[in-house]
Design an enzyme around this catalytic site. Structure first.
Site, mmCIF file in Angstrom:
data_model
loop_
_atom_site.group_PDB
_atom_site.id
_atom_site.type_symbol
_atom_site.label_atom_id
_atom_site.label_comp_id
_atom_site.label_asym_id
_atom_site.label_seq_id
_atom_site.Cartn_x
_atom_site.Cartn_y
_atom_site.Cartn_z
ATOM 1 C CG PHE A 1 -0.236 0.485 2.444
ATOM 2 C CD1 PHE A 1 0.280 -0.212 3.070
ATOM 3 C CD2 PHE A 1 -0.516 2.034 2.885
ATOM 4 C CE1 PHE A 1 0.908 0.394 4.509
ATOM 5 C CE2 PHE A 1 0.016 2.665 4.014
ATOM 6 C CZ PHE A 1 0.593 1.857 4.726
ATOM 7 C CE LYS A 2 5.215 1.335 4.725
ATOM 8 N NZ LYS A 2 4.836 -0.038 5.260
#
Ligand SMILES: *Cc1c(COP(=O)(O)O)cnc(C)c1O
Length: 468
Positions: free
Chosen positions: A111-112
């Protein structure tokens, strides 16, 4: 939009300067001076629009005059054009009123990417406009390093140097850092542990002369622009599930408190968030804080969900600022006490407020393996170990079965294949665009566990770049 420090002393900055600064000069973190709001009609109108369009509408008020509207729109469009799923952050149903929000369709499968890709483009734009160049240096135990490299590669105004512990990251994680063939990307394998890498990074930032010499900068999770990029998918998922006319709940696998804090920001903007389940592994400082009203530092223990193996959650300071009615002096005093004694006690009203927003949940490694196995058996869906902690929390800690519950899937299962293989007895495949990762050519430099050696290597790499 103006940004203030959580410790109340540093100068007030606009969006671009707060982003370039990262940490405030008083040691605090930058937050918006006030919360922009989305009217119910604006949230309703997000259902069905593209992710990039939604991202633009949701984040635009936070950028203010720093970047003109047309340029900002182009930056957002370019950012999400790189993602490999047409919906960017698709929702998948797991059970009645239980949903998975897939946040692993960016270049490094975690998700980063959703915020880091935006940050890389914003950094490059602002620096180019000012005729400046920076060297971003980061230390990583895995996910952040590759996300930063992918976000900075090919940007003329940035060099990116990532320090990772030699022979101590997974093969997929290492290859995601070492197979990016770009002249401004420098992967350094340090002969030491992750803590050694962090200590070297700290030494570089504390050396004022070196900091100026290479225009040292950072992109770690305390950067406000990273929080901003994460607010988007909460609102997008909420609108798809019926907000503002229906409440929505979220379960978030939590380490540094960056992702779940973005959920809190969405709530402050007017998204009807019924519940935020703060799901941790055995490194449970935050779920203990919610249970006891007191934050006490413990020892980090390695787990199957390593990106959540954290005992000091730096972004919690932003939450504390609101819990203490935005009194920077009190935040500074409480943070100093925490640094001193390892304990931070919430006042009864602050603790009550925190537990009205967040529900704590904790899952150990055995529970994580069981959740991956059970979900696979019931749905055929393969969860990564971080996501499994969230899904277990979504089931166990939800307070109202009639409210849609969204568990955030923060990594692709192939990124953490050991735990997944242990749970389901087979190795999860990498997505097609990465299928040849294990065959790509690696480029990295092995370096002594010593700040002086790292400085010398950075100087050498930067000099090479200038000649090329
Ligand atoms: C970084 C990370 C987390 C933790 O997110 P925070 O913002 O630090 O709370 C969870 N899952 C994965 C896969 C991560 O990479």
């Amino acid at each position: 939009m103006r940004y203030v420090s959580t410790r109340g002393q540093a100068s007030v900055l606009d969006f671009a300067d707060a982003m370039l600064a990262g940490l405030a000069r008083d040691g605090g973190l930058y937050v918006p001076e006030s919360w922009p709001t989305l009217a119910p009609g604006e949230i309703r109108a997000l259902a069905g629009v593209s992710y990039a369009e939604a991202a633009y509408r949701i984040t635009r008020p936070f950028v203010g005059d720093s970047i003109d509207a047309k340029t900002y729109r182009a930056i957002v469009d370019a950012t999400y054009a790189n993602f490999t799923h047409a919906a960017v952050a698709p929702l998948k149903q797991l059970a009645p009123n239980l949903w998975l929000l897939e946040l692993f369709h960016g270049p490094t499968l975690a998700f980063k990417d959703y915020a880091m890709q935006l940050l890389g483009n914003l950094f490059n734009h602002v620096l180019t406009a000012r005729g400046r160049r920076v060297t971003i240096v980061g230390a990583t135990s895995g996910d952040t390093g590759s996300a930063a490299i992918e976000a900075c590669k090919g940007h003329d105004a940035i060099d990116v140097v990532i320090l990772y512990p030699h022979n101590r990251v997974s093969e997929v994680q290492r290859r995601q850092m070492t197979t990016v063939n770009a002249p401004n990307v420098h992967a350094f394998a340090v002969n030491g542990t992750f803590d050694d890498c962090q200590a070297i990074l700290k030494a570089l930032f504390n050396d004022a002369a070196f900091r100026d010499e290479i225009s040292l900068s950072g992109v770690n999770s305390i950067n406000w622009a990273r929080i901003l990029g994460q607010v988007v998918y909460y609102v997008v998922a909420g609108a798809a599930l019926g907000a503002p006319d229906r409440k929505v709940a979220y379960a978030v696998p939590t380490g540094n408190f960056g992702n779940i804090y973005a959920g809190y920001v969405a709530r402050r903007m007017g998204l009807p968030v019924a519940q935020l389940v703060l799901a941790t592994n055995a490194n449970d400082i935050l779920s203990r804080t919610l249970a006891t009203g007191s934050m006490t530092r413990g020892e980090v223990v390695p787990s199957l969900s390593p990106s959540m193996d954290i005992q000091v959650a730096s972004n919690f300071e932003r939450m504390l600022f609101d819990l203490l009615d935005r009194d920077g002096a009190r935040v500074a005093q409480q943070m100093a006490a925490f640094a001193d004694t390892g304990e931070l006690v919430l006042s009864p009203p602050a603790w009550r407020e925190a537990t009205s927003v967040f529900t704590g949940f904790r899952l150990d490694d055995a529970g994580t393996v069981a959740e991956i196995r059970d979900t696979f058996g019931a749905t055929g869906e393969v969860l990564d170990p971080h996501t499994a902690v969230a899904v277990a929390g979504a089931r166990a800690a939800r307070t109202d079965a009639a409210v849609p519950m969204v568990a955030l899937a923060t990594a692709h299962p192939a990124k953490f294949s050991d735990a997944v293989t242990r749970a389901i007895g087979r190795v999860p495949a990498l997505p097609p665009h990465m299928a040849d990762l294990l065959a790509r050519k690696e480029t990295f430099t092995v370096i002594d566990n010593d700040a002086g050696a790292v400085k010398t290597a950075i100087r050498a790499r930067l000099a090479q770049g200038v000649q090329a």
